[in-house]
Write a protein that holds these residues in place. Sequence first.
Motif, PDB file in Angstrom:
ATOM      1  N   SER A 224       0.827  -1.207   0.000  1.00  0.00           N
ATOM      2  CA  SER A 224       0.000   0.000   0.000  1.00  0.00           C
ATOM      3  C   SER A 224       0.865   1.263   0.000  1.00  0.00           C
ATOM      4  CB  SER A 224      -0.899   0.018   1.235  1.00  0.00           C
ATOM      5  OG  SER A 224      -1.718  -1.117   1.252  1.00  0.00           O
ATOM      6  N   PRO A 225       0.383   2.324  -0.654  1.00  0.00           N
ATOM      7  CA  PRO A 225       1.116   3.599  -0.645  1.00  0.00           C
ATOM      8  C   PRO A 225       1.253   4.152   0.778  1.00  0.00           C
ATOM      9  CG  PRO A 225      -0.630   3.611  -2.309  1.00  0.00           C
ATOM     10  CD  PRO A 225      -0.821   2.374  -1.490  1.00  0.00           C
ATOM     11  N   ARG A 226       2.311   4.907   1.004  1.00  0.00           N
ATOM     12  CA  ARG A 226       2.637   5.409   2.348  1.00  0.00           C
ATOM     13  C   ARG A 226       1.532   6.228   2.985  1.00  0.00           C
ATOM     14  NH1 ARG A 226       7.797   5.322   4.310  1.00  0.00           N
ATOM     15  NH2 ARG A 226       7.301   7.145   5.561  1.00  0.00           N
TER      16      ARG A 226
ATOM     17  N   GLY B 184      16.840  -4.092   1.322  1.00  0.00           N
ATOM     18  CA  GLY B 184      16.384  -2.849   0.702  1.00  0.00           C
ATOM     19  C   GLY B 184      15.845  -3.089  -0.694  1.00  0.00           C
ATOM     20  N   HIS B 185      16.588  -3.909  -1.453  1.00  0.00           N
ATOM     21  CA  HIS B 185      16.193  -4.259  -2.809  1.00  0.00           C
ATOM     22  C   HIS B 185      14.798  -4.892  -2.814  1.00  0.00           C
ATOM     23  CE1 HIS B 185      18.019  -5.734  -6.869  1.00  0.00           C
ATOM     24  NE2 HIS B 185      16.800  -5.279  -7.020  1.00  0.00           N
ATOM     25  N   MET B 190       8.950  -4.777  -3.739  1.00  0.00           N
ATOM     26  CA  MET B 190       7.587  -5.049  -3.281  1.00  0.00           C
ATOM     27  C   MET B 190       6.744  -3.777  -3.279  1.00  0.00           C
ATOM     28  SD  MET B 190       7.682  -7.900  -0.238  1.00  0.00           S
ATOM     29  CE  MET B 190       9.157  -7.435   0.627  1.00  0.00           C
ATOM     30  N   ARG B 191       7.345  -2.663  -2.823  1.00  0.00           N
ATOM     31  CA  ARG B 191       6.610  -1.401  -2.761  1.00  0.00           C
ATOM     32  C   ARG B 191       6.184  -0.954  -4.158  1.00  0.00           C
ATOM     33  NH1 ARG B 191       4.334   0.029   1.173  1.00  0.00           N
ATOM     34  NH2 ARG B 191       4.517   2.260   0.816  1.00  0.00           N
ATOM     35  N   ALA B 192       6.977  -1.322  -5.165  1.00  0.00           N
ATOM     36  CA  ALA B 192       6.677  -0.880  -6.525  1.00  0.00           C
ATOM     37  C   ALA B 192       5.663  -1.781  -7.230  1.00  0.00           C
ATOM     38  CB  ALA B 192       7.972  -0.823  -7.352  1.00  0.00           C
ATOM     39  N   ARG B 193       5.502  -3.002  -6.718  1.00  0.00           N
ATOM     40  CA  ARG B 193       4.591  -3.946  -7.405  1.00  0.00           C
ATOM     41  C   ARG B 193       3.146  -3.636  -7.085  1.00  0.00           C
ATOM     42  NH1 ARG B 193       5.870 -10.243  -7.211  1.00  0.00           N
ATOM     43  NH2 ARG B 193       3.721 -10.262  -7.934  1.00  0.00           N
ATOM     44  N   GLU B 194       2.277  -3.882  -8.021  1.00  0.00           N
ATOM     45  CA  GLU B 194       0.865  -3.617  -7.777  1.00  0.00           C
ATOM     46  C   GLU B 194       0.053  -4.898  -7.595  1.00  0.00           C
ATOM     47  OE1 GLU B 194      -0.563  -1.005 -10.747  1.00  0.00           O
ATOM     48  OE2 GLU B 194       0.379   0.744  -9.824  1.00  0.00           O
TER      49      GLU B 194
END
Lengths: 478, 478
Positions: A224-226, B184-185, B190-194
Amino acid sequence: MSEDQRKDEDKALREGESAVDTDHSEPGAEEEVYELSRKNVAAILYAVDAGDRDRLIALMDPLHAADIADLLEQVNAYDRRRLIELYGREFDGEILSELDDSIREDVISVLSPQVLADAVRELESDDVVDLVEDLEEPQQEAILDALDDADRVVVEQALSYPEESAGRLMQREVVSVPEHWSVGHAIDWMRAREDLPEQFYHVILVDPKHRPTGYVTLGMIMSSPREVPLSEITEPSFRTIPVDQDEEDVAYAFNQYHLISAPVVDADERLVGVITIDDAMIVLDEEHEEDILRLAGVGEGSLTDRVIETTKQRLPWLAVNLVTAVLASLVIAQFEGVITAFVALAVLMPIVASMGGNAGTQSLTVAVRAIATKDLTGSNVWRVIRREVLVGLINGVIFAVVMGIVGIVWFGTPMLGLVIAIAMVINMVVAGLAGTVIPVALEKLGVDPALASGAFVTTVTDVVGFFAFLGLAAVMLL
Amino acid sequence: MSEDQRKDEDKALREGESAVDTDHSEPGAEEEVYELSRKNVAAILYAVDAGDRDRLIALMDPLHAADIADLLEQVNAYDRRRLIELYGREFDGEILSELDDSIREDVISVLSPQVLADAVRELESDDVVDLVEDLEEPQQEAILDALDDADRVVVEQALSYPEESAGRLMQREVVSVPEHWSVGHAIDWMRAREDLPEQFYHVILVDPKHRPTGYVTLGMIMSSPREVPLSEITEPSFRTIPVDQDEEDVAYAFNQYHLISAPVVDADERLVGVITIDDAMIVLDEEHEEDILRLAGVGEGSLTDRVIETTKQRLPWLAVNLVTAVLASLVIAQFEGVITAFVALAVLMPIVASMGGNAGTQSLTVAVRAIATKDLTGSNVWRVIRREVLVGLINGVIFAVVMGIVGIVWFGTPMLGLVIAIAMVINMVVAGLAGTVIPVALEKLGVDPALASGAFVTTVTDVVGFFAFLGLAAVMLL
């Protein structure tokens, strides 16, 4: 039996002289699932015999703590002691955790105080609680003394909850954040903390009074976005567990509602801990085990119990059965006259009782299970009773025809065939009725139906079976 | 029974005329665990009777899908149909997932094609697989047609794995990253995946050939600095599951090794899916259920099965029992002479058989459970057999003394007391022996010991019991 005898016997086993080989069916598949093969056990005991510590450690190293615990349960007391002594400092806390209660005290008594202290210090607080709760006072003290003051307080607090309650089951390490936080806030806070538990799956949201209001999976936070508020991505499965709830109900809730973890709350609804599905799975497994054993009239008990303990556990059930059997005999005794006149009655009467007993056991097992899974309720109890009675009637008629014919052919007396046929129908209908009504009634009375139904149902089917068969015979044959 | 009768009966129940009230023991605790109270069911059925859709939806809304499924299982077929029709488009896929196999087809046949299609589209692929695998061809087609092409391919691929295998149980949505990545990678990726799954607990590390080499919990990723290589923080519990492994073994591994999730691999060790503990818990529960029912001679079957189905399921077991009982009768028939001379024998003989049968059932239940949990192996089988025989001997002697005295007091014949005492000891020793050796031997032969042990053990204890008692009587009394 002497220790020498034990040694001889086990040596024979290790050398492969045993006739019964219980390595499980498909060898390939089996070994993948279960690492503790029979060969493995033999090699380990050989290393113990030889006093070869390096070899022992090399053999034990690939084994999971649960498998090592199984190994200790499977070998005899003499080998167990020698193995633990030789294994020495390698012994870790997880093995203690995995051990069956029945030999845990025995194992702890063999460990040196230093090894025990090291082993216990590795464990999470909930595992320590599980470990010490069934121990005798001096052993309990020894383990509590090994803990840091902080851990000791946590364990003692857990022990203050009732046995087999959620409070004993839960971990106190919880990740909770204020309910108004956003995803970014939670991530930054978690990244900055140094004392996060290694295993956690949810972040619990709490209100200012520390009452849980929802939870969010780590996966959801990751994706989820921040800026998203945590309160918008909570799981619908959220439910809290009262700290004094029975562990059986906890396991039921996890199974029924597919929970992964659930916050535990005190009487004021404040968060005090968390229970995860792996703990619930263990309880579910234990409850099942208990049900199966109780249905068979084996109270508690484990495979490692000694002869005397096992004898004591089984004796009460056999005593109840003896009373039941004597009751049935009293019924038979009323009909001595007709039996003397027609000895064929003595030959055939166990069949009627046995068929009723079996049909009754079928019905009662289905009912006991349905009660345990909460599938048998006030809404359908009449429908289930009716079904069981009808099933008893239909099967009764089918077997009545078969036995009627057998009776006629065997003894050449058509009337005898009719008597056994009618008695069979009566007893199987009664079996269906008793097999359902008795467990339901016991449950209402607060008695575990798994524990007591069997004796009652068998008494009913024995008494009714003998009475119907011999009574009908007295009327129709004399 | 006609539908009107059913209606009347259920109406009576709803109005509280029923004598047996199975609301469970402690009301407070109970309602917290289980939301589907009897009152609730009555109110829902009342709304159905009144055709009040808004009221029905208001009452059903707070219920979990698992509870709605239970509700549908508890009401009769007539109410079930009316309820589903009135509930209409509110019916969702999760309810279908939770339903017992026995009524699933029935429910699907009531749903309109549109409602069914909507319901199915909400489900995860593994739930759809579970849903369709037991359906008949036309219903299976109807459900597959409702899916997108991509989902349909996934489901059909899953169905190509053997029934009750890991392949059927696994989810195909997996979060995996190259094994050389850092914390970090992984976080950035994960943050970028939808398209991350909503529920996942581990990130699986794979080598360039897509073979899993370890896994890291999300919690560990959260609490580790960005530069740490993922390969340094993997879980020690890591183990892969072959895609063709039996689901029973999968559940065993989860339970034994406390897994939360495990990667599933194909024959080339490549990652094809993931199984999570909640799926394993369901299998474990089903396996237990099966064991309990099999031990009682109730094959499969559920509480919602109709009378005819239930009769058919139970008949074979009763037929086996009839053969057993007739065998025992043949033994008795050999001793008609001595029974005619001493009718007391007919009175007492069921006691010997019954005590042996009970003791045998105790031993066999312990053995069957120990085999299922892999606690009874080649390493301890002799020790367990010896223990069971000794327990049988001690309990046999105790009850022999009791029954010997009862025999003497009741019938005034000391010799009769001696006969029943000796027969009792013999039969209970045999019970301990047969109760252990028979399940172990059946397991070796590849037969499920839960399924077949009971009949064999009872045959042995009946035949030996009658033969020992009547045979001794013939020698000692005539």
